[in-house]
Design a protein around this motif. Sequence first.
Motif, PDB file in Angstrom:
ATOM      1  N   MET A   1       0.767  -1.225   0.000  1.00 44.71           N
ATOM      2  CA  MET A   1       0.000   0.000   0.000  1.00 44.71           C
ATOM      3  C   MET A   1       0.801   1.279   0.000  1.00 44.71           C
ATOM      4  N   GLN A   2       1.897   1.312   0.703  1.00 42.35           N
ATOM      5  CA  GLN A   2       2.590   2.594   0.820  1.00 42.35           C
ATOM      6  C   GLN A   2       2.920   3.180  -0.556  1.00 42.35           C
ATOM      7  N   ARG A   3       3.216   2.314  -1.480  1.00 40.99           N
ATOM      8  CA  ARG A   3       3.634   2.836  -2.778  1.00 40.99           C
ATOM      9  C   ARG A   3       2.488   2.900  -3.765  1.00 40.99           C
ATOM     10  N   ASN A   4       1.378   2.443  -3.301  1.00 44.80           N
ATOM     11  CA  ASN A   4       0.289   2.299  -4.246  1.00 44.80           C
ATOM     12  C   ASN A   4      -0.611   3.521  -4.208  1.00 44.80           C
ATOM     13  N   GLY A   5      -0.686   4.186  -5.308  1.00 42.33           N
ATOM     14  CA  GLY A   5      -1.488   5.399  -5.345  1.00 42.33           C
ATOM     15  C   GLY A   5      -2.961   5.147  -5.129  1.00 42.33           C
ATOM     16  N   ILE A   6      -3.363   3.923  -5.372  1.00 45.73           N
ATOM     17  CA  ILE A   6      -4.792   3.650  -5.381  1.00 45.73           C
ATOM     18  C   ILE A   6      -5.394   3.726  -3.987  1.00 45.73           C
ATOM     19  N   CYS A   7      -4.562   3.597  -2.954  1.00 48.37           N
ATOM     20  CA  CYS A   7      -5.144   3.629  -1.618  1.00 48.37           C
ATOM     21  C   CYS A   7      -5.752   4.996  -1.315  1.00 48.37           C
ATOM     22  N   GLU A   8      -5.457   5.950  -2.177  1.00 47.65           N
ATOM     23  CA  GLU A   8      -6.110   7.245  -2.052  1.00 47.65           C
ATOM     24  C   GLU A   8      -7.632   7.123  -1.998  1.00 47.65           C
ATOM     25  N   VAL A   9      -8.148   6.153  -2.728  1.00 47.22           N
ATOM     26  CA  VAL A   9      -9.615   6.046  -2.781  1.00 47.22           C
ATOM     27  C   VAL A   9     -10.175   5.745  -1.406  1.00 47.22           C
ATOM     28  N   LEU A  10      -9.360   5.121  -0.562  1.00 48.95           N
ATOM     29  CA  LEU A  10      -9.844   4.828   0.790  1.00 48.95           C
ATOM     30  C   LEU A  10     -10.109   6.122   1.547  1.00 48.95           C
ATOM     31  N   TYR A  11      -9.337   7.093   1.222  1.00 47.44           N
ATOM     32  CA  TYR A  11      -9.545   8.417   1.812  1.00 47.44           C
ATOM     33  C   TYR A  11     -10.974   8.869   1.518  1.00 47.44           C
ATOM     34  N   ALA A  12     -11.330   8.785   0.230  1.00 44.64           N
ATOM     35  CA  ALA A  12     -12.672   9.193  -0.162  1.00 44.64           C
ATOM     36  C   ALA A  12     -13.715   8.276   0.464  1.00 44.64           C
ATOM     37  N   ALA A  13     -13.434   6.971   0.437  1.00 45.53           N
ATOM     38  CA  ALA A  13     -14.407   6.011   0.943  1.00 45.53           C
ATOM     39  C   ALA A  13     -14.679   6.271   2.412  1.00 45.53           C
ATOM     40  N   ALA A  14     -13.613   6.462   3.177  1.00 47.01           N
ATOM     41  CA  ALA A  14     -13.787   6.688   4.603  1.00 47.01           C
ATOM     42  C   ALA A  14     -14.570   7.959   4.848  1.00 47.01           C
ATOM     43  N   TRP A  15     -14.240   8.962   4.106  1.00 45.45           N
ATOM     44  CA  TRP A  15     -14.915  10.229   4.342  1.00 45.45           C
ATOM     45  C   TRP A  15     -16.398  10.139   3.994  1.00 45.45           C
ATOM     46  N   ILE A  16     -16.689   9.513   2.871  1.00 44.25           N
ATOM     47  CA  ILE A  16     -18.094   9.393   2.456  1.00 44.25           C
ATOM     48  C   ILE A  16     -18.881   8.587   3.484  1.00 44.25           C
ATOM     49  N   CYS A  17     -18.273   7.475   3.926  1.00 43.15           N
ATOM     50  CA  CYS A  17     -18.966   6.639   4.905  1.00 43.15           C
ATOM     51  C   CYS A  17     -19.203   7.399   6.200  1.00 43.15           C
ATOM     52  N   GLY A  18     -18.258   8.216   6.577  1.00 40.89           N
ATOM     53  CA  GLY A  18     -18.406   8.958   7.818  1.00 40.89           C
ATOM     54  C   GLY A  18     -19.426  10.069   7.686  1.00 40.89           C
ATOM     55  N   GLU A  19     -19.276  10.829   6.637  1.00 37.10           N
ATOM     56  CA  GLU A  19     -20.109  12.016   6.486  1.00 37.10           C
ATOM     57  C   GLU A  19     -21.569  11.649   6.248  1.00 37.10           C
ATOM     58  N   PHE A  20     -21.791  10.646   5.439  1.00 34.67           N
ATOM     59  CA  PHE A  20     -23.176  10.259   5.123  1.00 34.67           C
ATOM     60  C   PHE A  20     -23.533   8.951   5.809  1.00 34.67           C
ATOM     61  N   SER A  21     -23.098   8.837   7.053  1.00 27.79           N
ATOM     62  CA  SER A  21     -23.250   7.552   7.732  1.00 27.79           C
ATOM     63  C   SER A  21     -24.711   7.178   7.952  1.00 27.79           C
ATOM     64  N   GLU A  22     -25.610   8.149   7.849  1.00 26.31           N
ATOM     65  CA  GLU A  22     -27.017   7.795   8.062  1.00 26.31           C
ATOM     66  C   GLU A  22     -27.511   6.821   7.000  1.00 26.31           C
ATOM     67  N   HIS A  23     -26.804   6.749   5.876  1.00 24.38           N
ATOM     68  CA  HIS A  23     -27.232   5.832   4.815  1.00 24.38           C
ATOM     69  C   HIS A  23     -26.667   4.433   4.983  1.00 24.38           C
ATOM     70  N   LEU A  24     -25.784   4.251   5.922  1.00 24.61           N
ATOM     71  CA  LEU A  24     -25.133   2.944   6.061  1.00 24.61           C
ATOM     72  C   LEU A  24     -26.109   1.891   6.544  1.00 24.61           C
ATOM     73  N   GLU A  25     -25.979   0.724   5.977  1.00 27.99           N
ATOM     74  CA  GLU A  25     -26.861  -0.362   6.408  1.00 27.99           C
ATOM     75  C   GLU A  25     -26.336  -0.999   7.684  1.00 27.99           C
ATOM     76  N   ASN A  26     -25.059  -1.181   7.676  1.00 31.55           N
ATOM     77  CA  ASN A  26     -24.486  -1.834   8.835  1.00 31.55           C
ATOM     78  C   ASN A  26     -23.311  -1.021   9.359  1.00 31.55           C
ATOM     79  N   PRO A  27     -23.631   0.063  10.069  1.00 30.62           N
ATOM     80  CA  PRO A  27     -22.569   0.985  10.460  1.00 30.62           C
ATOM     81  C   PRO A  27     -21.521   0.351  11.370  1.00 30.62           C
ATOM     82  N   VAL A  28     -21.960  -0.568  12.188  1.00 26.40           N
ATOM     83  CA  VAL A  28     -20.992  -1.146  13.132  1.00 26.40           C
ATOM     84  C   VAL A  28     -19.903  -1.886  12.376  1.00 26.40           C
ATOM     85  N   GLN A  29     -20.345  -2.588  11.360  1.00 28.10           N
ATOM     86  CA  GLN A  29     -19.361  -3.348  10.576  1.00 28.10           C
ATOM     87  C   GLN A  29     -18.361  -2.405   9.917  1.00 28.10           C
ATOM     88  N   THR A  30     -18.895  -1.320   9.403  1.00 25.26           N
ATOM     89  CA  THR A  30     -18.007  -0.349   8.764  1.00 25.26           C
ATOM     90  C   THR A  30     -17.042   0.255   9.780  1.00 25.26           C
TER      91      THR A  30
END
Lengths: 1167, 144
Positions: free
Chosen positions: A477-506
């Motif tokens: 991962m350290q060298r992999n640029g693609i892990c950037e998407v996790l940044y977006a994924a985490a933020w989206i999941c956090g910010e719009f967490s009311e839409h999550l089906e299984n928040p605990v799992q996330t």
Amino acid sequence: MALKIVKGSIDRMFDKNLQDLVRGIRNHKEDEAKYISTCIDEIKQELKQDNIAVKANAVCKLTYLQMLGYDVSWAAFNIVEVMSSSKFTYKRIGYLAASQCFHENTDVIMLTTNQIRKDLSSPNQYDTGVALTGLSCFVTPDLARDLANDIMTLMSHTKPYIRKKAVLIMYKVFLKYPESLRPAFPRLKEKLEDPDPGVQSAAVNVICELARRNPKNYLSLAPLFFKLMTSSTNNWVLIKIIKLFGALTPLEPRLGKKLIEPLTNLIHRSFSSRVLIFIRFVFLNLLIKNCSHSDVIVSFCYITVLISLSSGMPNHSASIQVMKYLGLLAMSKILKTHPKSVQSHKDLILQCLDDKDESIRLRALDLLYGMVSKKNLMEIVKKLMIHVDKAEGTTYRDELLTKIIDICSQSNYQYITNFEWYISILVELTRLEGTRHGHLIASQMLDVAIRVKAIRAFAVAQMATLLDNAHLLTGNMQRNGICEVLYAAAWICGEFSEHLENPVQTLEAMLRPKVATLPGHIQAVYVQNAAKLFATILKNQEGNTDSTAAQETSQLMIDRLPLFVQSANLEVQERASCILQLVKYIQKLQQKDVEVAEEVSALFAGELNPVAPKAQKKVPVPEGLDLDAWINEPPSESESEDEQPKAIFTKEEPKHSRPRHTEVDEKELARRREARKQEQANNPFYIKASPSSQKVYQETPGVEHIPVVQIDLSVPLKVPGLPMSDQYVKLEEERRQKERAEKKKKEKKKRKEKRSGRGKKHDSGPESEEDITPAHVVDIVTEEMPENALPSDDDDKDPNDPHKALDIDLDKPLADSEKLPVRSHRAAGAPKSPAEDGEAENATPQEPKKKSSKEKRDKKKDKERDRKVRLRCWKHSPPSGRKSDSRSAQSEGRTKSSKHKKKKQKKEKEEKEKKKKKKHHHHHHHSDGGGEESVQNGTVEEEEPLPVSVCDIQGNLQDGSQVVVSVIFENKSDSFLKSMEFNVLDSLNSKLQRPEGSGPHDGLTVPFQLPPGVSNEARFVFTVQSIVMPQKLKGTLTFIVKDSSTHEKLDFKLHFTCTSYLITTPCYSDAFAKLLESGDLKSSSVRLEGVNMPFHHLLARICFHHHFSVVERIDSCASMYSRSIQGHHVCLLVKTSGQTVSIDAKCDEPTLLGNVLDEIKQTFSQC
Amino acid sequence: MIKFVLMVNRQGQTRLSRYYHSVELSRRAALEADVVRYCLSRKKDQCSFVEYKDFKVVYRQYAALYIVVGITDSENELSIYELVHNFVEVLDKYFSRVSELDIMFNLDRVHIILDEMIQNGHIVETNKSRILAPLTAIDKMVES
């Protein structure tokens, strides 16, 4: 013996020339560096010798070494030495070396100005040529300013070889010294009609480049270019001309229509295959721009393109590939004006994506960008996705990836009908290994999730799966640029967490230990959003009766967060410890059964709105706010040192934050900037201006060296549970079909109802864009802009564009101040004239006095333009060749009998004399040895009946008895003039200085010949005894007209006025007062009536025309001073009241004073 | 506008370089290596145009020698493509069957030819005899 050895070694040194060096390097393949360093040592020795041949040889070798990448800047001075050699073979080497090694910041360039000027005016055309070529490589703004005028003169050199080079280098001069453009432009224009095609082509080149800025300046040249286009046979010139037309047609639509015919002709004319193809593509590039109104041409271009494209298909020879490339390039230009027609060739272009040549594939990709529509977007992207899978090189794959995103996101997601599809495409793209564009995907995800509200639920679900399967993405991962998407994924999941089906799992997924291996800024986002999630979960769980679940969640947080508290990344650490304490506190409250959910979620309440990237820039600065001013007095240095940057979580709101300390030194500023950047990069609330500001991914210099982690093949590469985008394509297809069917049904119903036969054929025609309805009702939130944003259009202007400075209006008439600066000699210690540093026209009274000679000449030309027009009617009169006569008749459009002209000529002569008088007050300053008196000039007037016109005369005085008269000869006839002799009838007082041994009536040979339309300057020295009286000298100029071989004679008069013997000499008021008190001076006075000009203009006029300087000025009264070359003092007291000006004058020589006053009077009587 | 002209052999050795905009010496080497590697890696049946960073590269291969020209976006690719050929034809005429060695040993002459054809990044002359005129004059001058 010893001598012999020395001689031998010198010889050997001589021997090692460039060839030997090259050979030597080839023979020392193993220890090349060592060999070269010994060579450089040798060269250093050679450069120390006095022999110029040795030096030139050394410099020649250095040039070669420089090419190989060795720094030879240490030899810059030697290069200048070789440049200044008088022998052309060496000079050439010097210039070549200079053009290779010098750049704008080379300091020795300053030393070259005079050398270059000398070479430019060398009689040998190759000297001039080599100087011009060299200059084009290292011209600096200073050189450009100093040499502009010289180069401009060369533009009308006799040799076309020089002319064409001079014309071309003018472009460089314009770039470096834009002020020169306006004065030089008329001549440049002339060069378009030069008899030599090479010069023409150079002029076309320059104007074509100039037209990139402010093309409307060149619109008036269109007819000229039109003529050139139809007559020129040089393909390279044609290209330029048509390119120029490309820039002009948008301004003048009629031009496009006119061009169609000649262009088509050209295409047909060039028949041989190579030229045909050559020309054809050239035109394509331009036609396309021109022919917006002519479909004929478009289709024609088209066919050509298609032929080349399809003919390229079966075999892949290089030249076919060239055609293909150019065809695609041409298409991309057609695309801008006729997108529809290109779109119909989608298949062909898609086929090019399969080409094995990357250049062609990239071109095709570019085309796709403009070809998409709502209808075909999915299909095109699907194809591209296939290519992504197939692509082997990472660069090409990255290119594909960015193109896909570009295509989809263009003009605010205009073509996307189904955002679920787009999200899944983005998710699919995350499967790319080793891409550098992770951040791009991430920013797209964020953008879509924030701006398309309808898609949030879906996006959140996708992101949750992504987080869940993070281990797949983060192989190394350290060298992999693609892990950037996790940044977006985490933020989206956090910010719009009311839409999550299984928040605990996330939440669980976010707090996995493995997260700690992610880059710091991503971890920070994880931590922060885990807190958000936590808040949501609490809210959900508190409703339940079972409080253990909530407590379990808190426990989970407390268990996992310490991992982040230990993080090496400051940001992560800080956030984690903050949140950890918060959760601990919450847990305590929970244990006391206090309801906390409301308060916790209040921490993250509020909607985030997207802000346009440029919004900040567009906020207008409120009136009266000076951001650079100190708010408080700057405090002492010491305080600020240990000041911390602001806490990271406070939102910066300038209104509320009190200026705590205003002392900001550079370091501090830099530190803060850094901190702010850091903060912005890590702050999910901050929408980044551009993804590039975030330098998070690491460049992977050698992808091969990265250990490739083998993924267990039993796990399918697809992220499990993710819907494939292909599904959507099918779904979409079905949906559309359904819609179409429905529509048909409706149609049928309607028809049935109407029962009439004239139903529209909706079903048979292809679906139009509007028919496609988006799958979801999508509300794309527009980016916010500040309320009163300034409508600035400067966004697209590149401040670094070197051509920016050339955005000059050329239609305005030249002002007097716009002259090319010309070298002027200055006597040591002579006061600097204001005219030389300021161009302001009416500024100081002393204004243009000391403008140097050539400048004056130009100026005069301008001033006298009106007169010249008049003069022209007798300029070409007989008895010279018929040829010129006929031409003058042609150009003037009126003919008069020659006798009549002659008469007129005489009359005008008289008139001119007077006029001239006040106009020639130019002087050269001669720094003539040991601090000699600076000089003064004489004035001369001339007549110009024959093809020769004496255009300007400058006088120069030295030593109280010598006058130097510069005469400019301008040949205005059509014939070549040679063997010119200049002779003046000496008077008792004034004599022309002739070379020793010649008789008192012999003429002086003018040291040059004059081709038609060329001017040149010669200087003659006169000795003058007494200067108290003005005088006229009669003179003749004889010359031979080459064509007719006839001797011709031209009479003229040289007029030495008294004023011309005066030198502007500054005088201090106390010295002036003493002088007046001394009583040695005789006085005289004069009154001028009806002078209708401001007082300062009047003073300026006296200063300018009569070489006075203002000593003191009080209101409408001024004292002035001047001195003659023989040391007479002349003092003036000028007073004005109304239209009357009275001048009281004092001088130790009454005759001189009387004459000077007469001349002043004359000056004002003429205005 | 033409940014630079390079002549490189198959081994990537620079045989001639001419820059029409100033590039630092240290960056020249990197740029040359990069561009050349790019061109050399391409196969014979691929087209002569390569996009490199913010400019385009037009190259042609003659035996073991590559002539590589860097141009700005506004320049016409085909005109440069033909210019390169023209340049080689001129060299051919002057050296009568030009080879890499000719260029190596007569670098200054090749420079003169190039300077006659291209000046500050623009094409000045394409006529073969006119290009060679100064050079022949110089040769005569040296002989005498």
